[in-house]
Motif scaffolding. Structure first.
Motif, mmCIF file in Angstrom:
data_model
loop_
_atom_site.group_PDB
_atom_site.id
_atom_site.type_symbol
_atom_site.label_atom_id
_atom_site.label_comp_id
_atom_site.label_asym_id
_atom_site.label_seq_id
_atom_site.Cartn_x
_atom_site.Cartn_y
_atom_site.Cartn_z
ATOM 1 N N MET A 1 30.501 -20.021 -18.889
ATOM 2 C CA MET A 1 29.854 -21.369 -18.817
ATOM 3 C C MET A 1 29.660 -21.540 -17.266
ATOM 4 O O MET A 1 28.654 -21.855 -16.862
ATOM 5 C CB MET A 1 30.678 -22.485 -19.243
ATOM 6 N N LEU A 2 30.531 -21.046 -16.553
ATOM 7 C CA LEU A 2 30.579 -20.990 -14.933
ATOM 8 C C LEU A 2 29.446 -20.272 -14.665
ATOM 9 O O LEU A 2 28.531 -20.549 -13.691
ATOM 10 C CB LEU A 2 31.733 -20.649 -14.452
ATOM 11 N N ARG A 3 29.089 -18.872 -14.960
ATOM 12 C CA ARG A 3 28.179 -18.147 -14.798
ATOM 13 C C ARG A 3 26.806 -18.671 -15.049
ATOM 14 O O ARG A 3 25.809 -18.490 -14.443
ATOM 15 C CB ARG A 3 28.278 -16.725 -15.305
ATOM 16 N N ARG A 4 26.685 -19.213 -16.247
ATOM 17 C CA ARG A 4 25.614 -20.069 -16.551
ATOM 18 C C ARG A 4 25.001 -20.953 -15.711
ATOM 19 O O ARG A 4 23.808 -21.285 -15.320
ATOM 20 C CB ARG A 4 25.612 -20.394 -18.284
ATOM 21 N N ASN A 5 25.810 -21.913 -15.553
ATOM 22 C CA ASN A 5 25.670 -23.011 -14.381
ATOM 23 C C ASN A 5 25.139 -22.434 -13.181
ATOM 24 O O ASN A 5 24.267 -23.083 -12.305
ATOM 25 C CB ASN A 5 26.890 -23.744 -14.067
ATOM 26 N N ILE A 6 25.824 -21.254 -12.697
ATOM 27 C CA ILE A 6 25.277 -20.444 -11.300
ATOM 28 C C ILE A 6 23.964 -20.030 -11.514
ATOM 29 O O ILE A 6 23.202 -20.132 -10.726
ATOM 30 C CB ILE A 6 26.400 -19.423 -10.987
ATOM 31 N N ARG A 7 23.668 -19.487 -12.704
ATOM 32 C CA ARG A 7 22.221 -18.930 -12.933
ATOM 33 C C ARG A 7 21.324 -20.060 -12.976
ATOM 34 O O ARG A 7 20.222 -19.966 -12.328
ATOM 35 C CB ARG A 7 22.297 -17.900 -14.084
ATOM 36 N N MET A 8 21.500 -20.988 -13.546
ATOM 37 C CA MET A 8 20.610 -21.995 -13.863
ATOM 38 C C MET A 8 20.606 -22.931 -12.583
ATOM 39 O O MET A 8 19.279 -23.184 -12.052
ATOM 40 C CB MET A 8 21.006 -23.047 -14.752
ATOM 41 N N ARG A 9 21.474 -23.120 -11.782
ATOM 42 C CA ARG A 9 21.411 -23.346 -10.394
ATOM 43 C C ARG A 9 20.336 -22.644 -9.474
ATOM 44 O O ARG A 9 19.468 -23.131 -8.520
ATOM 45 C CB ARG A 9 22.639 -23.754 -9.688
ATOM 46 N N ARG A 10 20.640 -21.426 -9.490
ATOM 47 C CA ARG A 10 19.791 -20.456 -8.748
ATOM 48 C C ARG A 10 18.237 -20.669 -9.073
ATOM 49 O O ARG A 10 17.236 -20.759 -8.299
ATOM 50 C CB ARG A 10 20.015 -19.111 -8.957
ATOM 51 N N GLU A 11 18.126 -20.828 -10.424
ATOM 52 C CA GLU A 11 16.847 -20.954 -10.950
ATOM 53 C C GLU A 11 16.120 -22.361 -10.488
ATOM 54 O O GLU A 11 14.804 -22.158 -10.032
ATOM 55 C CB GLU A 11 16.590 -20.855 -12.306
ATOM 56 N N TYR A 12 16.866 -23.487 -10.356
ATOM 57 C CA TYR A 12 16.262 -24.463 -9.935
ATOM 58 C C TYR A 12 16.181 -24.549 -8.415
ATOM 59 O O TYR A 12 15.031 -24.989 -8.051
ATOM 60 C CB TYR A 12 17.553 -25.629 -10.102
ATOM 61 N N LEU A 13 16.989 -23.949 -7.507
ATOM 62 C CA LEU A 13 16.486 -23.605 -6.147
ATOM 63 C C LEU A 13 15.446 -22.863 -5.888
ATOM 64 O O LEU A 13 14.589 -23.080 -5.049
ATOM 65 C CB LEU A 13 17.896 -23.281 -5.530
ATOM 66 N N TYR A 14 15.095 -21.882 -6.741
ATOM 67 C CA TYR A 14 13.894 -20.821 -6.691
ATOM 68 C C TYR A 14 12.800 -21.852 -6.944
ATOM 69 O O TYR A 14 11.704 -21.708 -6.239
ATOM 70 C CB TYR A 14 13.913 -19.889 -7.564
ATOM 71 N N ARG A 15 12.803 -22.485 -7.898
ATOM 72 C CA ARG A 15 11.659 -23.485 -8.175
ATOM 73 C C ARG A 15 11.203 -24.545 -7.284
ATOM 74 O O ARG A 15 10.183 -24.871 -6.917
ATOM 75 C CB ARG A 15 11.807 -24.250 -9.557
ATOM 76 N N LYS A 16 12.371 -25.079 -6.616
ATOM 77 C CA LYS A 16 12.161 -25.838 -5.308
ATOM 78 C C LYS A 16 11.761 -25.367 -4.266
ATOM 79 O O LYS A 16 10.889 -26.057 -3.560
ATOM 80 C CB LYS A 16 13.608 -26.289 -4.840
ATOM 81 N N SER A 17 12.043 -23.926 -3.894
ATOM 82 C CA SER A 17 11.317 -23.250 -2.818
ATOM 83 C C SER A 17 9.824 -23.093 -3.097
ATOM 84 O O SER A 17 9.044 -22.803 -2.178
ATOM 85 C CB SER A 17 12.304 -21.901 -2.812
ATOM 86 N N LEU A 18 9.517 -22.921 -4.469
ATOM 87 C CA LEU A 18 8.005 -22.611 -4.646
ATOM 88 C C LEU A 18 7.097 -23.934 -4.491
ATOM 89 O O LEU A 18 6.082 -23.822 -4.414
ATOM 90 C CB LEU A 18 7.981 -22.089 -6.047
ATOM 91 N N GLU A 19 7.927 -24.838 -4.226
ATOM 92 C CA GLU A 19 7.054 -26.176 -4.263
ATOM 93 C C GLU A 19 6.020 -26.296 -3.217
ATOM 94 O O GLU A 19 4.929 -26.845 -3.370
ATOM 95 C CB GLU A 19 8.067 -27.481 -4.537
ATOM 96 N N GLY A 20 6.458 -26.181 -2.145
ATOM 97 C CA GLY A 20 5.706 -26.155 -0.894
ATOM 98 C C GLY A 20 4.459 -25.210 -1.144
ATOM 99 O O GLY A 20 3.478 -25.806 -0.469
ATOM 100 N N LYS A 21 4.639 -24.035 -1.552
ATOM 101 C CA LYS A 21 3.615 -22.967 -1.664
ATOM 102 C C LYS A 21 2.620 -23.472 -2.571
ATOM 103 O O LYS A 21 1.368 -23.398 -2.524
ATOM 104 C CB LYS A 21 4.140 -21.838 -2.102
ATOM 105 N N GLU A 22 3.122 -24.142 -3.827
ATOM 106 C CA GLU A 22 2.121 -24.551 -4.767
ATOM 107 C C GLU A 22 1.317 -25.746 -4.481
ATOM 108 O O GLU A 22 0.217 -26.003 -4.810
ATOM 109 C CB GLU A 22 3.127 -24.931 -6.001
ATOM 110 N N ARG A 23 1.957 -26.437 -3.666
ATOM 111 C CA ARG A 23 1.247 -27.731 -3.023
ATOM 112 C C ARG A 23 0.231 -27.329 -2.028
ATOM 113 O O ARG A 23 -0.908 -27.784 -1.994
ATOM 114 C CB ARG A 23 2.232 -28.642 -2.327
ATOM 115 N N LEU A 24 0.556 -26.172 -1.180
ATOM 116 C CA LEU A 24 -0.613 -25.903 -0.382
ATOM 117 C C LEU A 24 -1.910 -25.130 -1.219
ATOM 118 O O LEU A 24 -2.993 -25.369 -0.558
ATOM 119 C CB LEU A 24 0.025 -24.834 0.412
ATOM 120 N N LEU A 25 -1.366 -24.347 -2.056
ATOM 121 C CA LEU A 25 -2.577 -23.838 -3.133
ATOM 122 C C LEU A 25 -3.359 -24.817 -3.853
ATOM 123 O O LEU A 25 -4.519 -24.956 -4.001
ATOM 124 C CB LEU A 25 -1.805 -22.754 -4.182
ATOM 125 N N TYR A 26 -2.593 -25.974 -4.093
ATOM 126 C CA TYR A 26 -3.395 -27.288 -4.806
ATOM 127 C C TYR A 26 -4.024 -27.720 -3.690
ATOM 128 O O TYR A 26 -5.253 -28.265 -4.275
ATOM 129 C CB TYR A 26 -2.151 -27.986 -5.473
#
Length: 293
Positions: A1-26
């Motif tokens: 469960m702990l590893r799963r939470n860490i992995r999902m948290r990393r995926e969330y932060l990665y999506r957040k980091s892409l938000e600025g690039k997606e906004r510029l492309l939009y």
């Protein structure tokens, strides 16, 4: 469960980091789309990318044309289930803080109150994630007066920090007949003057603490912003003399909330990024309103 939470948290932060690039492309695709619709020449700075951008525009539909915000991911499942909230206090709470936490339990439907005891915040958050809680609310005090409210959305955030002022609980009101009993029906929400981008973000955090009410519910909860102080009021209404005659009765508690921080993470994550924080120099900007007009 702990590893799963860490992995999902990393995926969330990665999506957040892409938000600025997606906004510029939009924004680039929006300029090309507007130029084509109005028959104007393509902007000079976009001519080298025109072919690739027009190909992406042709492949888009109504769902992919507008970039999704990380806020959509945080509350993506809000419509699928009702909120489930845990309310607790700081360690060794005074009796007024315990009474205030008890009244908060009746304000938020599907809420549970837990005595803090010796538990650390990491254990509380992990336990709430395992039991599918959607939010955790922590109440703090200073010399027996509630002065802080933390709302942490699970599983990944955000976490909003509010200061509390002018707290008047139902317990403090001597005339018990005038306030009546606390109804258990789901309340209608009135959110007023949270019109800026930060205000809309705050309204999103607050409104997802409540499930969808029935149309005939006579319970009303108000979040009214004035000069960045959000007034919380709790009323019920009755139709005494027909449909055009309404009697509004305040049933408490009442208090003012002042937002000073929003963090992109849960409350126990010290390393989480700040989305917005009130800085000391902002206190001098008297004419500037952060949440509304």
């Amino acid at each position: 469960m702990l590893r799963r939470n860490i992995r999902m948290r990393r995926e969330y932060l990665y999506r957040k980091s892409l938000e600025g690039k997606e906004r510029l492309l939009y924004e680039k695709k929006r300029k090309i789309r507007e130029a084509l619709e109005e028959g104007k020449p393509i902007p000079t700075e976009l001519r080298n990318e025109e072919a690739a951008l027009r190909q992406e525009i042709d492949l888009e539909d109504d769902y992919t044309a507008i970039p999704r915000s990380v806020i959509d991911d945080e509350y993506a499942k809000a419509a699928e289930r009702e909120p489930k909230i845990l309310i607790t206090t700081a360690r060794d709470p005074s009796q007024p803080l315990v009474q205030f936490a008890k009244e908060l339990k009746f304000i938020f439907p599907n809420a549970e109150r837990m005595n803090r005891g010796g538990q650390i915040i990491n254990e509380i958050i992990e336990s709430c994630r395992a039991r599918d809680f959607t939010d955790v609310i922590l109440v703090h005090e200073h010399r027996g007066v509630p002065d802080g409210l933390i709302i942490s959305h699970l599983p990944f955030g955000p976490t909003a920090y509010f200061g509390l002022y002018n707290v008047v609980t139902r317990h403090d009101i001597k005339d018990k007949k005038s306030i009546g009993t606390m109804p258990g029906v789901y309340p209608h929400l009135v959110i007023n003057n949270l019109s800026t981008k930060l205000g809309e973000r705050t309204a999103t955090i607050l409104k997802h603490l409540f499930p969808v009410p029935k149309p005939d519910s006579k319970r009303i909860i108000t979040f009214a912003n004035q000069s960045d102080y959000i007034s919380f009021r709790h009323h019920v209404y009755e139709k005494q003399g027909g449909p055009k005659s309404l009697e509004l009765k305040e049933i408490g508690p009442r208090f003012e909330m002042f937002l000073y921080q929003i963090k992109l993470g849960t409350v126990e994550q010290k390393e989480a990024q700040n989305e917005w924080v009130l800085r000391p120099y902002m206190n001098t900007t008297k004419k500037r309103k952060f949440l509304g007009d």
